[in-house]
Structure formats: C-alpha cells, structure tokens
Design an enzyme around this catalytic site. Structure first.
Site, mmCIF file in Angstrom:
data_model
loop_
_atom_site.group_PDB
_atom_site.id
_atom_site.type_symbol
_atom_site.label_atom_id
_atom_site.label_comp_id
_atom_site.label_asym_id
_atom_site.label_seq_id
_atom_site.Cartn_x
_atom_site.Cartn_y
_atom_site.Cartn_z
ATOM 1 N N TYR A 53 32.863 12.552 23.914
ATOM 2 C CA TYR A 53 33.940 11.564 23.907
ATOM 3 C C TYR A 53 33.341 10.165 23.985
ATOM 4 O O TYR A 53 32.178 9.990 24.327
ATOM 5 C CB TYR A 53 34.881 11.846 25.086
ATOM 6 C CG TYR A 53 36.186 11.111 25.003
ATOM 7 C CD1 TYR A 53 37.028 11.268 23.907
ATOM 8 C CD2 TYR A 53 36.585 10.233 26.006
ATOM 9 C CE1 TYR A 53 38.223 10.578 23.819
ATOM 10 C CE2 TYR A 53 37.785 9.546 25.933
ATOM 11 C CZ TYR A 53 38.595 9.718 24.835
ATOM 12 O OH TYR A 53 39.773 9.022 24.754
ATOM 13 N N ASN A 150 50.637 21.541 12.794
ATOM 14 C CA ASN A 150 51.249 22.333 13.876
ATOM 15 C C ASN A 150 50.720 21.944 15.253
ATOM 16 O O ASN A 150 51.067 22.583 16.241
ATOM 17 C CB ASN A 150 51.029 23.835 13.650
ATOM 18 C CG ASN A 150 49.564 24.225 13.789
ATOM 19 O OD1 ASN A 150 48.708 23.579 13.214
ATOM 20 N ND2 ASN A 150 49.267 25.264 14.549
ATOM 21 N N SER A 151 49.878 20.905 15.325
ATOM 22 C CA SER A 151 49.420 20.429 16.638
ATOM 23 C C SER A 151 50.586 19.709 17.312
ATOM 24 O O SER A 151 51.623 19.447 16.690
ATOM 25 C CB SER A 151 48.255 19.446 16.440
ATOM 26 O OG SER A 151 48.734 18.274 15.811
ATOM 27 N N VAL A 153 50.647 16.550 18.186
ATOM 28 C CA VAL A 153 50.851 15.277 17.478
ATOM 29 C C VAL A 153 51.534 15.534 16.134
ATOM 30 O O VAL A 153 52.477 14.834 15.749
ATOM 31 C CB VAL A 153 49.513 14.533 17.261
ATOM 32 C CG1 VAL A 153 49.720 13.297 16.380
ATOM 33 C CG2 VAL A 153 48.889 14.124 18.579
ATOM 34 N N ARG A 173 45.939 25.290 8.821
ATOM 35 C CA ARG A 173 44.937 26.267 8.400
ATOM 36 C C ARG A 173 45.488 27.691 8.489
ATOM 37 O O ARG A 173 44.759 28.651 8.335
ATOM 38 C CB ARG A 173 43.658 26.129 9.216
ATOM 39 C CG ARG A 173 43.823 26.298 10.705
ATOM 40 C CD ARG A 173 42.484 26.247 11.404
ATOM 41 N NE ARG A 173 42.625 26.400 12.837
ATOM 42 C CZ ARG A 173 41.611 26.502 13.675
ATOM 43 N NH1 ARG A 173 40.371 26.436 13.214
ATOM 44 N NH2 ARG A 173 41.803 26.640 14.963
ATOM 45 N N ARG A 174 46.790 27.819 8.811
ATOM 46 C CA ARG A 174 47.406 29.153 8.812
ATOM 47 C C ARG A 174 48.877 29.040 8.425
ATOM 48 O O ARG A 174 49.544 28.036 8.729
ATOM 49 C CB ARG A 174 47.221 29.845 10.159
ATOM 50 C CG ARG A 174 47.741 29.087 11.347
ATOM 51 C CD ARG A 174 47.200 29.662 12.646
ATOM 52 N NE ARG A 174 47.541 28.836 13.779
ATOM 53 C CZ ARG A 174 48.537 29.072 14.621
ATOM 54 N NH1 ARG A 174 49.316 30.121 14.443
ATOM 55 N NH2 ARG A 174 48.771 28.278 15.638
ATOM 56 N N TYR A 237 42.234 10.071 12.844
ATOM 57 C CA TYR A 237 42.546 9.872 14.274
ATOM 58 C C TYR A 237 42.021 11.005 15.143
ATOM 59 O O TYR A 237 42.242 11.010 16.362
ATOM 60 C CB TYR A 237 44.055 9.650 14.481
ATOM 61 C CG TYR A 237 44.911 10.890 14.341
ATOM 62 C CD1 TYR A 237 45.264 11.372 13.084
ATOM 63 C CD2 TYR A 237 45.366 11.575 15.452
ATOM 64 C CE1 TYR A 237 46.040 12.512 12.950
ATOM 65 C CE2 TYR A 237 46.149 12.712 15.336
ATOM 66 C CZ TYR A 237 46.486 13.172 14.079
ATOM 67 O OH TYR A 237 47.259 14.312 13.958
ATOM 68 N N GLY A 238 41.318 11.957 14.564
ATOM 69 C CA GLY A 238 40.776 13.057 15.356
ATOM 70 C C GLY A 238 39.741 13.799 14.549
ATOM 71 O O GLY A 238 39.554 13.534 13.348
ATOM 72 N N PHE A 262 42.135 5.306 13.898
ATOM 73 C CA PHE A 262 43.150 5.012 14.916
ATOM 74 C C PHE A 262 42.684 5.507 16.273
ATOM 75 O O PHE A 262 42.171 6.632 16.389
ATOM 76 C CB PHE A 262 44.475 5.719 14.577
ATOM 77 C CG PHE A 262 45.516 5.602 15.670
ATOM 78 C CD1 PHE A 262 46.393 4.532 15.711
ATOM 79 C CD2 PHE A 262 45.607 6.572 16.672
ATOM 80 C CE1 PHE A 262 47.336 4.419 16.732
ATOM 81 C CE2 PHE A 262 46.546 6.464 17.698
ATOM 82 C CZ PHE A 262 47.421 5.387 17.720
HETATM 83 N N1 LIG Z 1 42.996 8.885 18.195
HETATM 84 C C1 LIG Z 1 43.808 9.036 19.225
HETATM 85 O O1 LIG Z 1 44.082 8.084 19.973
HETATM 86 C C2 LIG Z 1 44.400 10.389 19.482
HETATM 87 C C3 LIG Z 1 45.440 10.538 20.408
HETATM 88 C C4 LIG Z 1 45.989 11.808 20.587
HETATM 89 C C5 LIG Z 1 45.489 12.896 19.868
HETATM 90 N N2 LIG Z 1 44.450 12.688 19.000
HETATM 91 C C6 LIG Z 1 43.885 13.789 18.203
HETATM 92 O O2 LIG Z 1 44.949 14.466 17.562
HETATM 93 C C7 LIG Z 1 44.535 15.780 17.267
HETATM 94 C C8 LIG Z 1 45.642 16.736 17.693
HETATM 95 O O3 LIG Z 1 45.777 16.671 19.099
HETATM 96 P P1 LIG Z 1 46.868 17.596 19.819
HETATM 97 O O4 LIG Z 1 46.827 17.349 21.270
HETATM 98 O O5 LIG Z 1 48.144 17.408 19.114
HETATM 99 O O6 LIG Z 1 46.269 19.050 19.457
HETATM 100 P P2 LIG Z 1 46.765 20.509 19.838
HETATM 101 O O7 LIG Z 1 48.227 20.527 20.070
HETATM 102 O O8 LIG Z 1 45.883 21.021 20.916
HETATM 103 O O9 LIG Z 1 46.485 21.321 18.485
HETATM 104 C C9 LIG Z 1 45.190 21.443 17.956
HETATM 105 C C10 LIG Z 1 45.311 21.641 16.452
HETATM 106 O O10 LIG Z 1 44.035 21.593 15.847
HETATM 107 C C11 LIG Z 1 43.899 22.698 14.955
HETATM 108 N N3 LIG Z 1 42.484 22.994 14.867
HETATM 109 C C12 LIG Z 1 41.647 23.361 15.864
HETATM 110 N N4 LIG Z 1 40.388 23.493 15.409
HETATM 111 C C13 LIG Z 1 40.437 23.236 14.084
HETATM 112 C C14 LIG Z 1 39.452 23.221 13.047
HETATM 113 N N5 LIG Z 1 38.159 23.499 13.309
HETATM 114 N N6 LIG Z 1 39.855 22.919 11.798
HETATM 115 C C15 LIG Z 1 41.154 22.640 11.540
HETATM 116 N N7 LIG Z 1 42.126 22.625 12.477
HETATM 117 C C16 LIG Z 1 41.766 22.916 13.732
HETATM 118 C C17 LIG Z 1 44.743 23.794 15.584
HETATM 119 O O11 LIG Z 1 45.069 24.739 14.602
HETATM 120 P P3 LIG Z 1 45.459 26.279 14.962
HETATM 121 O O12 LIG Z 1 46.809 26.213 15.608
HETATM 122 O O13 LIG Z 1 45.442 26.950 13.666
HETATM 123 O O14 LIG Z 1 44.392 26.769 15.937
HETATM 124 C C18 LIG Z 1 45.947 22.960 16.056
HETATM 125 O O15 LIG Z 1 46.801 22.699 14.976
HETATM 126 C C19 LIG Z 1 43.213 15.988 18.014
HETATM 127 O O16 LIG Z 1 42.135 15.813 17.108
HETATM 128 C C20 LIG Z 1 43.212 14.869 19.030
HETATM 129 O O17 LIG Z 1 41.914 14.494 19.439
HETATM 130 C C21 LIG Z 1 43.901 11.464 18.794
#
Ligand SMILES: NC(=O)c1ccc[n+]([C@@H]2O[C@H](COP(=O)([O-])OP(=O)(O)OC[C@H]3O[C@@H](n4cnc5c(N)ncnc54)[C@H](OP(=O)(O)O)[C@@H]3O)[C@@H](O)[C@H]2O)c1
Length: 329
Positions: A53, A150-151, A153, A173-174, A237-238, A262
């Site tokens: 991080y 589906n996350s 966000v 991815r699914r 953003y991720g 972002f």
């Molecule tokens: N830049 C910022 O300020 C900020 C703020 C908030 C969040 N974020 C980013 O936003 C993203 C989503 O966060 P969240 O909390 O919403 O996540 P989350 O609800 O925990 O969901 C994770 C997602 O990532 C997918 N995933 C996991 N590993 C993967 C891979 N190797 N390739 C492709 N997809 C993959 C999962 O898919 P499956 O369901 O198929 O496992 C699921 O859709 C993260 O990258 C997080 O760091 C960034």
C-alpha cells in the site's frame, strides 16, 4: 483491550495477530472515545498487510482504514458529539476494540442506520460517487464501462449511474453474478476477455463509451482502453491483479484516449471540510433509505482475524467480510 497488529509485512493471515494492548484511556480536551462496532476488510487493507500500500508504517502496525463506532465518552469542549452517538472515523488504525480521536475526525451517523452498512460508508460509497462525478460530465443515456462490476464499488457505481440515467456496461470475471447485477440496474453484463471491445461495441450499435473504470490492472486495463471511444477517459482506481495498468499505444496516441488515476484521499482533499461533510451526509442518507447497499457475506469476532482475512481473499465471495470487535452486530 484487543487489537489487530501486523508483526511483519507479508501474507495477511500469517502476519496479523489479535493482541492485548493497554486501553485508550479517557478523552482529552476536544477528543472522543468510541468502541468499534464493526470494520470491513477491504482490498486496500490486504495491500497494507502485504506492504504494497502507499503507506508502510513501522512495525508492529495496526491496519484498518474504516470502521463504525459507538461513542463511550467525550472530552471537555466537545459540542457536536455525545455519548451513544454512532460515528465513522476518518482516521486509520481501526482494527481495534476502542479508539480515542479528535472530535474533528469523526462524522456522526443517524441512530437508525444499519450498523453493517455504516461500517462501509467511509471509502466505497464516496469512491463510486466521485468516480462518476470528477472525470467526465456525464449526461443521461451516456454509456460507461467498468470491470470488477460485482465488487462493492462496482455495485455502487451501477446504482448511482442508474440514478443519473447513465447506462453501464459491467465486466466481471464470472457469469454467475450477471442476474444480481441486472437486478441492481446494470444495462449490459460481459465477461472479461480478449474481444471485450468488439462484444461491447456490437451491443451498443456504435454508440460511444465515454468513460471507463478499471480496478484490475494489467491486460484488463488494455481491454478497457480498447472499449472506450476516441478521446475517451479511462480511470485506474485499483489493481486487483497486482499488475500495473497497460494501455495500447494505438489507443493512447492514435485514438487519443486518456488514462487517469483516482485515489479517494486525493479527490476529497480538493474539497473543503463542508464539501466533504456534504458528500458523506448525502451518502449516509441514501444508506438509511436503502437506496445504496453493499452485501455482507460474513461477520467474524476480532479473535478470528486470521480466518476473516483468509476468507476475504477467496475468489467469488458474495459480499464483504466484516469484523465486529465488541460482539457480533
Ligand atoms: N482508489 C481508491 O481510492 C479506491 C477506493 C476504494 C476502492 N478501491 C479499489 O476498488 C476495487 C474494488 O474494491 P471493493 O472493496 O469494492 O472490492 P470487493 O467488494 O472486495 O470485490 C473485489 C472484486 O475484485 C475481483 N477480483 C479479485 N481478484 C481479481 C483478479 N485477480 N482479477 C480480476 N478481478 C478480481 C472480485 O471478483 P470475484 O467476485 O470474481 O472474486 C471482486 O469483484 C479494489 O481494487 C480497491 O482497491 C480504490
């Protein structure tokens, strides 16, 4: 009191320990003490434990970018917060049973908010909101495309885009999540893959996709870049794949797409305190109304932090993993 500490940077479920530490003590002037009711395990917390991080404090370190708490006591001079209020903390180090922070660092929540949803207010809802607001002036019927749809966000983006009349192409991815995403308001769902841009374009009959959101990185970023229109904007953003974003020179140079980054902290820092509070108050009222929502798959006690961390990293889970340090909420 109990607290989660990491003793080294590495595999989260191996380096995180639930340890006993001295209590936070009484609040000083202008401070509040609250008990942490729940915190989520977010991808950024996993990166923090791994040492990937943007911040990497000296060890042992306490993870935890967000939480919801209930105020126990307030110090002299505190006027906006009182005992029993529910709050979110804008400071880090929240994987613990109690916190002592400045009154300025907490946002008060309505008493009828769902505690599990409140635990996830601070980061993902404003991220979805600001991704839709800060890059392209979207109009009703515009198309956007996003991966990890589906996350938490991704789901918020679907709901918020729908509220604005903006149409979404949702890449995952699914396939087994498509029905759920459609029920949320997703217009189109597609599996990630080599011909993503062609498949998206066929469904749109030539209508442009002006904005894309990427949270996977690597080749997935490249496919998103191919899918957006000439002069379109792609926001990274991720990095769920832990790979750096890649973009075709042809998309960048010949078609003039823009790749931007972002980060929530940076986006909020451009606003004054009133502007930030206004964003949170709007999002909090939408959570209370049930207009925005993030699914939860499991809630663990703080002593089971290692199981919770392992669970949160399994693929294909059905929602966030939360930890409730003072009893299950
Ligand atoms: N830049 C910022 O300020 C900020 C703020 C908030 C969040 N974020 C980013 O936003 C993203 C989503 O966060 P969240 O909390 O919403 O996540 P989350 O609800 O925990 O969901 C994770 C997602 O990532 C997918 N995933 C996991 N590993 C993967 C891979 N190797 N390739 C492709 N997809 C993959 C999962 O898919 P499956 O369901 O198929 O496992 C699921 O859709 C993260 O990258 C997080 O760091 C960034």
């Amino acid at each position: 009191m109990k607290q989660v500490q990491i003793s080294a940077y590495g595999v989260p479920e191996s380096v995180a320990n639930c340890v006993d530490v001295p209590d936070v003590g009484q609040p000083d002037i202008g401070e509040v003490v609250f008990e942490v009711l729940a915190f989520p395990i977010n991808p950024a917390d996993i990166m923090f434990c791994r040492g990937n991080y943007r911040i990497r404090p000296s060890l042992p370190a306490v993870p935890g970018a967000e939480c919801v708490g209930r105020v126990l006591t307030t110090g002299a001079g505190v006027t906006s917060i009182k005992p029993d209020d529910l709050v979110i903390n804008l400071m880090r180090e929240n994987w613990t049973q109690r916190r002592r922070v400045s009154e300025q660092d907490v946002v008060r929540l309505p008493s009828d908010i769902n505690i599990r949803q409140a635990a996830m207010v601070r980061i993902n809802p404003p991220t979805a909101y600001l991704l839709l607001k800060d890059f392209v002036a979207l109009k009703p019927d515009d198309w956007i495309i996003q991966n990890v749809a589906n996350s938490a966000v991704g789901r918020l983006i679907i709901t918020m885009a729908r509220q604005q009349g903006v149409r979404t192409i949702n890449v995952t991815r699914r396939e087994d999540v498509f029905a759920e995403l459609k029920a949320l308001g997703a217009d189109i769902c597609l599996l990630d893959g080599d011909d993503l841009a062609e498949r998206a374009s066929r469904q749109l009959n030539g209508e442009p996709i002006r904005l894309g959101f990427d949270a996977v990185g690597g080749e997935s970023t490249k496919r998103m870049g191919q899918a957006i229109c000439d002069e379109g904007v792609l926001v990274s953003y991720g990095s769920m794949s832990y790979s750096a974003p890649t973009v075709n020179v042809a998309d960048l140079a010949f078609r003039g797409i823009t790749l931007k980054g972002f980060m929530l902290g940076r986006a909020l820092a451009k606003r004054d305190r009133e502007g930030v509070q206004a964003i949170y108050h709007d999002l909090i009222s939408q959570i209370v109304d049930g207009a925005i929502f993030a699914p939860v798959e499991a809630v663990y006690p703080i002593e089971k932090i290692r199981e919770a961390l392992a669970h949160s990293q399994r693929p294909a889970h059905g929602g966030k993993i939360l930890v409730a340090p003072n009893g299950i909420v």
